[in-house]
Design an enzyme around this catalytic site. Structure first.
Site, PDB file in Angstrom:
ATOM      1  N   ASP A   2      18.942  72.888 109.349  1.00 52.30           N
ATOM      2  CA  ASP A   2      18.632  71.636 108.805  1.00 52.30           C
ATOM      3  C   ASP A   2      17.947  71.995 107.416  1.00 52.30           C
ATOM      4  OD1 ASP A   2      19.894  70.407 110.621  1.00 52.30           O
ATOM      5  OD2 ASP A   2      18.066  69.479 111.610  1.00 52.30           O
ATOM      6  N   LYS A  19      24.659  64.307 108.974  1.00 53.63           N
ATOM      7  CA  LYS A  19      24.619  63.435 110.302  1.00 53.63           C
ATOM      8  C   LYS A  19      25.024  62.080 110.001  1.00 53.63           C
ATOM      9  CE  LYS A  19      20.982  66.200 112.347  1.00 53.63           C
ATOM     10  NZ  LYS A  19      21.843  66.924 113.366  1.00 53.63           N
ATOM     11  N   GLY A  34      16.915  73.058 113.950  1.00 49.13           N
ATOM     12  CA  GLY A  34      16.598  71.823 112.853  1.00 49.13           C
ATOM     13  C   GLY A  34      15.205  72.109 112.327  1.00 49.13           C
ATOM     14  N   SER A  35      14.142  71.818 113.144  1.00 45.32           N
ATOM     15  CA  SER A  35      12.469  71.929 112.639  1.00 45.32           C
ATOM     16  C   SER A  35      12.083  73.195 112.574  1.00 45.32           C
ATOM     17  CB  SER A  35      11.740  70.839 113.357  1.00 45.32           C
ATOM     18  OG  SER A  35      12.424  69.544 113.641  1.00 45.32           O
ATOM     19  N   GLY A  41      13.609  68.426 117.492  1.00 39.77           N
ATOM     20  CA  GLY A  41      12.263  68.241 117.162  1.00 39.77           C
ATOM     21  C   GLY A  41      11.050  68.564 118.059  1.00 39.77           C
ATOM     22  N   ARG A  93      23.505  76.253 130.197  1.00 42.48           N
ATOM     23  CA  ARG A  93      24.038  76.796 131.397  1.00 42.48           C
ATOM     24  C   ARG A  93      24.819  75.708 132.260  1.00 42.48           C
ATOM     25  NH1 ARG A  93      21.417  81.485 133.536  1.00 42.48           N
ATOM     26  NH2 ARG A  93      19.584  82.267 132.414  1.00 42.48           N
TER      27      ARG A  93
END
Length: 294
Positions: free
Chosen positions: A24, A81, A235-236, A153, A165
């Site tokens: 990201d 997105k 992402g973050s 996040g 899983r």
């Protein structure tokens, strides 16, 4: 009638990212850091999931200026997105020429009943899933690539582990079933019967399934690869760390060499502090992004 990319072409584009890391980014500078670190693609957005979570309110598609800035800055594929069910956001991103669209639960859903009919678009889509039912429904709608939802996040890998899983266990169960048991399993999962037949025949999902949601360290990335992920979204975790460039390179290396524990130990040294994590049990039900979508 809208022009559509063939299923084979769109799935082939997603296969090309296999084994890699998708990061990201919110501007050209971050996109260049990601590319130099070895990312196979970047996700252009206004705010990383941790900031979206902190800000609250309604999260929408990024300003097209940001997406274009990132597209002009790097040579690797660029994703963006769109809100779940938001036809126009997806069409705008397609018109801009992004390489992939993520119909994402990180953004506030625009439609609480229908996901996008992704078969109608030329651009390939990636979608999140928590189990084989969600995975096959998204594939039937035209998703060319899947990812775990995890809990975006949070910097907490536990939900991504659970989802990876679960999907893999359910795939193994389908493969072991006789064909006359599949219709009942399709009903139980809410999964298209024909897709379960294909999974039984092939022994795997028909599209790649990446890990996403909570990857914060090189060890997290390696863990998800060991659990059967085809690649990793971060992402973050990178740009909320103390040293984004170093974290980015370390996560790429750990994803590639996910069973080389000595190397992962070296990669993990002196990285600085990882992003601040959130315990999942502390989230209120309405704060759980993974619950969005159906």
């Amino acid at each position: 009638m809208a022009q559509t990319g063939t299923e084979r072409v769109k799935r082939g584009m997603a296969e090309m990212q296999k084994g890699g890391v998708i990061m990201d980014v919110i501007n050209a500078e971050q996109a260049k850091i990601a590319e130099e670190a070895g990312a196979v693609a970047v996700m252009a957005l206004e705010r990383v999931p941790a900031d979206i979570r902190a800000a609250g309110g309604v999260a929408r598609m990024a300003d097209p200026t940001i997406v274009e800035e990132v597209m002009n800055a790097v040579s690797i594929p660029v994703m963006a997105k769109a809100r779940i069910g938001h036809i126009v956001e997806a069409r705008v991103l397609e018109a801009m020429g992004v390489d992939y669209i993520d119909e994402s639960e990180v953004l506030t859903p625009a439609d609480e009943e229908f996901h996008l009919n992704k078969n109608e678009y030329t651009v390939p889509f990636v979608c999140g899933c928590r189990d084989l039912g969600e995975a096959t429904r998204r594939i039937a709608e035209g998703a060319s690539m899947l990812r775990t939802k995890g809990e975006p996040g949070t910097g907490n890998i536990v939900e991504a582990v659970r989802h990876m899983r679960k999907v893999n266990a359910q795939v193994r169960k389908v493969v072991a079933m006789s064909e006359d048991e599949l219709m009942t399993e399709a009903k139980n999962l809410g999964a298209p019967y024909e897709l379960l037949l294909q999974i039984k025949k092939d022994g795997k999902l028909p599209v790649v399934n990446f890990a996403a949601g909570g990857v914060a360290t090189p060890a997290d990335a390696a863990l998800m690869m060991q659990l059967g992920a085809d690649g990793v979204f971060v992402g973050s975790g990178i740009f909320k760390s103390d040293n984004p460039a170093k974290f980015a390179k370390a996560i790429v290396e750990a994803t590639t060499h996910f069973t080389d524990y000595k190397l992962i130990a070296e990669l993990s040294k002196e990285l600085g502090t990882a992003m601040k994590g959130i315990e999942i049990s502390n989230l209120l039900p309405e704060q759980r992004m993974q619950e969005r979508g159906w």
